[in-house]
Design a protein around this motif. Structure first.
Motif, PDB file in Angstrom:
ATOM      1  N   ASN A 128       0.855  -1.183   0.000  1.00 46.34           N
ATOM      2  CA  ASN A 128       0.000   0.000   0.000  1.00 46.34           C
ATOM      3  C   ASN A 128       0.883   1.221   0.000  1.00 46.34           C
ATOM      4  OD1 ASN A 128       0.956   0.260   2.593  1.00 46.34           O
ATOM      5  ND2 ASN A 128      -0.983  -0.188   3.609  1.00 46.34           N
ATOM      6  N   ASP A 130       1.493   5.135   1.948  1.00 42.21           N
ATOM      7  CA  ASP A 130       1.207   6.219   2.880  1.00 42.21           C
ATOM      8  C   ASP A 130       1.948   7.432   2.355  1.00 42.21           C
ATOM      9  OD1 ASP A 130       1.403   8.150   4.854  1.00 42.21           O
ATOM     10  OD2 ASP A 130       1.970   6.777   6.460  1.00 42.21           O
ATOM     11  N   GLY A 138      -4.288   6.891   7.651  1.00 39.54           N
ATOM     12  CA  GLY A 138      -3.090   6.182   7.200  1.00 39.54           C
ATOM     13  C   GLY A 138      -2.360   6.860   6.058  1.00 39.54           C
ATOM     14  N   ALA A 141      -2.809   4.768   3.198  1.00 37.45           N
ATOM     15  CA  ALA A 141      -2.409   3.359   3.279  1.00 37.45           C
ATOM     16  C   ALA A 141      -3.625   2.438   3.375  1.00 37.45           C
ATOM     17  CB  ALA A 141      -1.488   3.142   4.475  1.00 37.45           C
ATOM     18  N   PHE A 145      -4.512  -0.692   0.176  1.00 42.05           N
ATOM     19  CA  PHE A 145      -3.969  -2.026   0.457  1.00 42.05           C
ATOM     20  C   PHE A 145      -4.280  -2.918  -0.750  1.00 42.05           C
ATOM     21  CE2 PHE A 145      -4.115  -6.004   3.230  1.00 42.05           C
ATOM     22  CZ  PHE A 145      -2.735  -6.083   3.272  1.00 42.05           C
ATOM     23  N   HIS A 167       5.675   6.228   1.398  1.00 45.00           N
ATOM     24  CA  HIS A 167       6.295   4.920   1.625  1.00 45.00           C
ATOM     25  C   HIS A 167       5.218   3.855   1.766  1.00 45.00           C
ATOM     26  CE1 HIS A 167       5.286   4.707   5.956  1.00 45.00           C
ATOM     27  NE2 HIS A 167       5.380   6.028   5.911  1.00 45.00           N
ATOM     28  N   ALA A 169       3.286   0.922   3.764  1.00 41.64           N
ATOM     29  CA  ALA A 169       2.980   0.739   5.184  1.00 41.64           C
ATOM     30  C   ALA A 169       2.328  -0.619   5.441  1.00 41.64           C
ATOM     31  CB  ALA A 169       2.078   1.865   5.679  1.00 41.64           C
ATOM     32  N   THR A 170       2.677  -1.592   4.617  1.00 45.57           N
ATOM     33  CA  THR A 170       2.156  -2.935   4.819  1.00 45.57           C
ATOM     34  C   THR A 170       3.079  -3.684   5.785  1.00 45.57           C
ATOM     35  OG1 THR A 170       1.329  -2.923   2.560  1.00 45.57           O
ATOM     36  CG2 THR A 170       1.491  -5.059   3.631  1.00 45.57           C
ATOM     37  N   ALA A 171       2.496  -4.501   6.629  1.00 44.12           N
ATOM     38  CA  ALA A 171       3.298  -5.256   7.597  1.00 44.12           C
ATOM     39  C   ALA A 171       4.192  -6.252   6.868  1.00 44.12           C
ATOM     40  CB  ALA A 171       2.380  -6.008   8.557  1.00 44.12           C
ATOM     41  N   PRO A 172       5.435  -6.419   7.294  1.00 40.63           N
ATOM     42  CA  PRO A 172       6.138  -5.617   8.291  1.00 40.63           C
ATOM     43  C   PRO A 172       6.649  -4.319   7.664  1.00 40.63           C
ATOM     44  CG  PRO A 172       7.505  -7.448   7.541  1.00 40.63           C
ATOM     45  CD  PRO A 172       6.234  -7.535   6.767  1.00 40.63           C
ATOM     46  N   VAL A 173       6.184  -3.200   8.187  1.00 42.73           N
ATOM     47  CA  VAL A 173       6.440  -1.898   7.562  1.00 42.73           C
ATOM     48  C   VAL A 173       7.929  -1.663   7.323  1.00 42.73           C
ATOM     49  CG1 VAL A 173       6.092   0.579   7.787  1.00 42.73           C
ATOM     50  CG2 VAL A 173       4.396  -0.983   8.702  1.00 42.73           C
ATOM     51  N   GLY A 174       8.715  -1.961   8.369  1.00 43.16           N
ATOM     52  CA  GLY A 174      10.150  -1.690   8.264  1.00 43.16           C
ATOM     53  C   GLY A 174      10.791  -2.399   7.090  1.00 43.16           C
TER      54      GLY A 174
ATOM     55  N   LYS B 177      -5.526  -2.899   6.814  1.00 42.61           N
ATOM     56  CA  LYS B 177      -5.057  -2.478   5.504  1.00 42.61           C
ATOM     57  C   LYS B 177      -3.915  -1.494   5.648  1.00 42.61           C
ATOM     58  CE  LYS B 177      -9.339  -1.624   4.225  1.00 42.61           C
ATOM     59  NZ  LYS B 177     -10.404  -1.123   3.369  1.00 42.61           N
ATOM     60  N   ASP B 178      -4.052  -0.609   6.618  1.00 47.04           N
ATOM     61  CA  ASP B 178      -2.905   0.193   7.028  1.00 47.04           C
ATOM     62  C   ASP B 178      -2.414  -0.505   8.276  1.00 47.04           C
ATOM     63  OD1 ASP B 178      -1.100   1.854   8.086  1.00 47.04           O
ATOM     64  OD2 ASP B 178      -2.417   3.566   8.316  1.00 47.04           O
ATOM     65  N   SER B 179      -1.317  -1.236   8.130  1.00 51.47           N
ATOM     66  CA  SER B 179      -0.976  -2.188   9.174  1.00 51.47           C
ATOM     67  C   SER B 179      -0.543  -1.540  10.474  1.00 51.47           C
ATOM     68  CB  SER B 179       0.125  -3.094   8.673  1.00 51.47           C
ATOM     69  OG  SER B 179       1.277  -2.315   8.471  1.00 51.47           O
ATOM     70  N   ARG B 180      -0.500  -0.217  10.526  1.00 54.12           N
ATOM     71  CA  ARG B 180      -0.052   0.412  11.775  1.00 54.12           C
ATOM     72  C   ARG B 180      -1.215   0.877  12.630  1.00 54.12           C
ATOM     73  NH1 ARG B 180       2.626   4.733   8.249  1.00 54.12           N
ATOM     74  NH2 ARG B 180       0.540   4.423   7.431  1.00 54.12           N
ATOM     75  N   ALA B 194       3.827  -2.633  12.646  1.00 53.73           N
ATOM     76  CA  ALA B 194       5.270  -2.809  12.509  1.00 53.73           C
ATOM     77  C   ALA B 194       5.784  -3.695  13.632  1.00 53.73           C
ATOM     78  CB  ALA B 194       5.982  -1.477  12.510  1.00 53.73           C
ATOM     79  N   TYR B 204       9.280 -11.862  11.452  1.00 59.71           N
ATOM     80  CA  TYR B 204       8.812 -11.087  10.318  1.00 59.71           C
ATOM     81  C   TYR B 204       8.194 -11.970   9.246  1.00 59.71           C
ATOM     82  CZ  TYR B 204      10.180  -6.265  11.172  1.00 59.71           C
ATOM     83  OH  TYR B 204      10.228  -4.982  11.624  1.00 59.71           O
ATOM     84  N   PHE B 207       4.591 -12.264   9.827  1.00 58.31           N
ATOM     85  CA  PHE B 207       3.890 -11.025   9.515  1.00 58.31           C
ATOM     86  C   PHE B 207       3.541 -10.954   8.032  1.00 58.31           C
ATOM     87  CE2 PHE B 207       5.991  -9.354  13.394  1.00 58.31           C
ATOM     88  CZ  PHE B 207       4.844  -8.971  14.040  1.00 58.31           C
ATOM     89  N   ALA B 211      -0.146 -10.434   6.564  1.00 54.27           N
ATOM     90  CA  ALA B 211      -0.425  -9.310   5.673  1.00 54.27           C
ATOM     91  C   ALA B 211      -0.971  -9.819   4.348  1.00 54.27           C
ATOM     92  CB  ALA B 211       0.846  -8.492   5.443  1.00 54.27           C
TER      93      ALA B 211
END
Lengths: 487, 235
Positions: A128, A130, A138, A141, A145, A167, A169-174, B177-180, B194, B204, B207, B211
């Motif tokens: 997705n 953001d 979001g 975001a 999705f 950027h 923002a789908t898990a895992p975002v990092g 959908k916005d995973s945060r 996250a 991870y 995750f 997702a």
């Protein structure tokens, strides 16, 4: 299967489908009739429609000249693809538009942006977007999705002017960000931006690979290094040398240059600096506040800055993260090549010596652990392996074309310093080099750190240098390296 | 099928140890369902053929890699590859017609937490990294045959490293959908953010699966999404 049973299953499926359909309809954002309608400027109407021009880094779309808000359609495709993170080193990037950073988006304050996010059918995972320029759930975001092979659409009004990161923002975002899923969107003020001669797009990011910096082959993402925040690469525009050497960004003496600087992160904050230049204007954090006469501007992860300056003398300006080990050891180095007259009254060559003073006045000793690498069997292999060593260890200073950087880093190209005496080259690599030397008629007084390379690697890189950049050729073997090392 | 002895496991999204999920013993297919097996199914049930399937049960990507509506065609090298481009409705139906069913997310994850050597590899970072490496690689041009890759301690093949797999309750554990954005959900069902607030933030790999599942609708068909069946044990 019995008929009755079959019917029962059919009914069950119908029931399940209606539950699923309910779920779908719950997700649709229906605009209520009593909803408040906001716009950036209530007197400003949306006039017409246009498709956004999106550009690959380091280019940016043309300045906006229209005097009214419009509907802008942005179509951005997510593509997961393997690309070089350094010559000879591949990484599986996830991208917005096929590049890292993603395509540059340029809209005007008050524009209604209709955003289409397309996730390529070959993608492994959903994505997705953001956009920090979005006021809403979001940053878009939630609305975008998108499963592989799907396209989602949402719209937003660009309420705030400024330079914003976008950027995934789908898990895992990092991990999505660490794989390169970030870029910049500029919301120009409605009164427009001042005219400049050159605009460029530079975006920093930190990368975490299983192998260490420079280790060849295809490198997977390393989760534990990302959690520890210890990147192997810190890069401008997604690759070592993306804006250096032949890819350097360019300007002419006297031109006004504007850099749109972003930092995708995921972890590191950047100390953005251009060596040998003071920024005339910095739009602090990409917002409205303008600071003047700035040396280094901080660019937060997930943040930005706009810098403007006019350079008065022909030079190669070095773009760095002044958290400086990242620059010389992790790749965060770019070049802005300013062509034209050398005005010695304004700038003398010595001003560039600062690079070395930052590092301290003594020769640096790198860790002594020698890396194990397969040995070269012949001269051709030696040259090929030497190139990798060159790219990892030498190119940042001596440049891809071996011409070095005037007044700072001596050229290796057609170098009379090593001509007929390869042990001088070997010694520079294994022992470091300090004090005044003359190369091709020009004098250099700088410090080259001792490199932590095995005899094999030294033999390879020196052989590579001897056989490239217009040098005389020849081969250096590991046996020739050992005696040159100072014990 | 392979017998999976029941037990408990701590799902990724769980916040406290007491939230262990109990899994009853069950049987699971040794391999994901192959193109060849699915071909037998659609020949027996023509309503699930490419040209016949109702749009509400499968989108237009359904079996797009097949040459004909009722058979694979010339592309025989993928006869024994996992069938993909299958909607959830189709996968569910297939299993039911075999007297089986799709695995629940909990059952599937319970099997997926087993490495080659350990039934519970929840703390094995090297194992996670191996799964992540696969997630990071592009989809292969030609889908490999089943049974050639990863085999876990139970003898179940390809649960990692080949295709994503449909689950019966695939949207039960939501990554939003916005995973945060966790505020509007039951925290026990929320895994995104996250990885904050999760039992095992280093996992991870899991995750990614949550997702992926959350991005799906039941009529979606995707080139990297297949399935396998399970069977409950009658008491």
């Amino acid at each position: 299967m019995k008929k009755t049973n079959f019917k029962r299953i059919g009914l069950l499926m119908l029931l399940l489908f209606s539950i699923s359909a309910l779920f779908v309809s719950c997700k649709t954002d229906k605009q209520g009739s009593n909803e408040l309608v906001w716009s950036a400027d209530p007197t400003e109407k949306i006039v017409g429609e246009e498709k956004a021009i999106l550009t690959d880094p380091p280019m940016v779309p043309p300045q906006i000249t229209r005097k009214h808000a419009t509907k802008v359609i942005v179509e951005l495709e997510v593509v997961e693809k393997e690309m070089e993170i350094m010559d000879g080193v591949n990484y599986m990037f996830w991208t917005f538009g096929g590049t890292v950073p993603g395509k540059f988006i340029r809209v005007r304050e008050g524009d209604l942006v209709e955003f289409h996010l397309k996730n390529h059918p070959s993608s492994k995972v959903p994505h997705n977007i953001d956009l920090h320029a979005v006021t809403g759930q979001g940053g878009g975001a939630e609305a975008t999705f998108t499963a592989p092979g799907h396209e989602t659409v949402f719209s937003f009004t660009a309420l705030n002017k400024g330079l914003f990161i976008y950027h995934c923002a789908t898990a895992p975002v990092g991990m999505h960000i660490a794989n390169g899923m970030y870029g910049l969107i500029l919301v120009e003020p409605k009164e427009g931006m001042s005219k400049v001669d050159k605009e460029y797009y530079v975006c920093q990011g930190d990368f975490y690979t299983k192998g260490a910096y420079g280790e060849s082959g295809t490198q997977p993402f390393d989760m534990s290094k990302a959690l520890e925040e210890t990147p192997d690469y810190v890069l401008f525009n997604g690759k070592v040398g993306a804006i250096a050497g032949d890819n350097a960004i360019k300007a002419k003496v006297g031109e006004k240059v504007r850099l749109f600087v972003g930092n995708g992160g995921p972890n590191l904050v950047s100390s953005f600096h251009v060596i040998g230049e003071v920024f005339d204007n910095v739009y602090v954090e990409g917002g409205t506040l303008v600071n003047h006469n700035v040396q280094t501007t901080i660019v937060p992860a997930g943040g930005s800055a706009i810098t403007e300056f006019r350079y008065k003398r022909a030079s190669n300006l070095v773009l760095v993260d002044h958290s400086i080990f990242r620059t010389f050891n992790k790749g965060a180095l770019g070049i802005l090549k300013v062509e034209g007259e050398k005005n010695t009254t304004i700038y003398s060559g010595q001003s560039d010596d600062r690079i070395y003073q930052i590092e301290g006045g003594t020769i640096q000793t790198m860790p002594e652990e020698a890396k194990l690498a397969p040995k070269a069997m012949n001269k051709e292999e030696r040259i090929a392996k030497g190139k990798q060593v060159y790219v990892s260890n030498c190119q940042a200073c001596h440049q891809a074309d071996g011409n070095g950087i005037p007044n700072s880093f001596p050229p290796l190209a057609k170098s009379d310093y090593i001509k007929g005496n390869s042990s001088k080259a070997i010694s520079a690599v294994v022992n470091g080099l300090t004090g005044q030397i003359t190369v091709n008629g020009k004098s250099y007084n700088s410090i080259m750190p001792k490199q932590s390379l095995s005899d094999d690697e030294v033999a390879n890189v020196v052989t590579y240098i001897l056989n490239n950049f217009g040098n005389e050729g020849g081969e250096v073997t590991p046996a020739q390296v050992a005696p040159v090392r100072k014990k | 099928m392979i017998f999976i002895e029941g037990g408990t496991y701590v799902p990724l999204y769980d916040l406290i140890d007491s939230g262990k999920v109990k899994i009853e013993s069950f049987y699971i297919d040794k391999y994901p369902v192959t193109n060849k097996e699915y071909q037998v199914f659609v020949q027996k049930f023509p309503e699930w053929q490419k040209g016949n399937v109702k749009a509400i049960y499968a989108d237009k990507n359904y079996l797009q890699h097949w040459q004909y509506s009722d058979k694979l065609g010339n592309n025989t090298q993928i006869e024994n590859s996992p069938v993909v481009n299958i909607s959830w409705f189709a996968a569910k139906k297939y299993c039911e017609c075999q007297g089986k069913r799709l695995a629940t997310v909990d059952e599937w994850e319970y099997v997926a937490i087993a490495s080659e050597t350990k039934k519970n590899a929840a703390k094995d970072l090297a194992f996670y990294q191996k799964i992540l490496d696969w997630y990071g690689r592009p989809n292969p041009k030609v889908m490999p045959n089943v049974g050639k890759g990863f085999k876990n301690i139970y003898g179940v093949y390809d649960i990692h490293g080949l295709v994503w797999e449909w689950n019966l309750d695939f949207i039960s554990a939501l990554s939003t959908k916005d995973s945060r954005n966790g505020n509007n959900l039951d925290k026990n069902e929320f895994c995104g953010a996250a990885s904050s607030g999760s039992k095992n933030p280093s996992n991870y790999a899991a995750f990614m699966r949550y997702a992926m599942r959350s991005s799906l609708k039941a009529n979606y068909s995707q080139p990297n999404l297949g399935f396998r069946c399970v069977k409950s044990i009658k008491k």
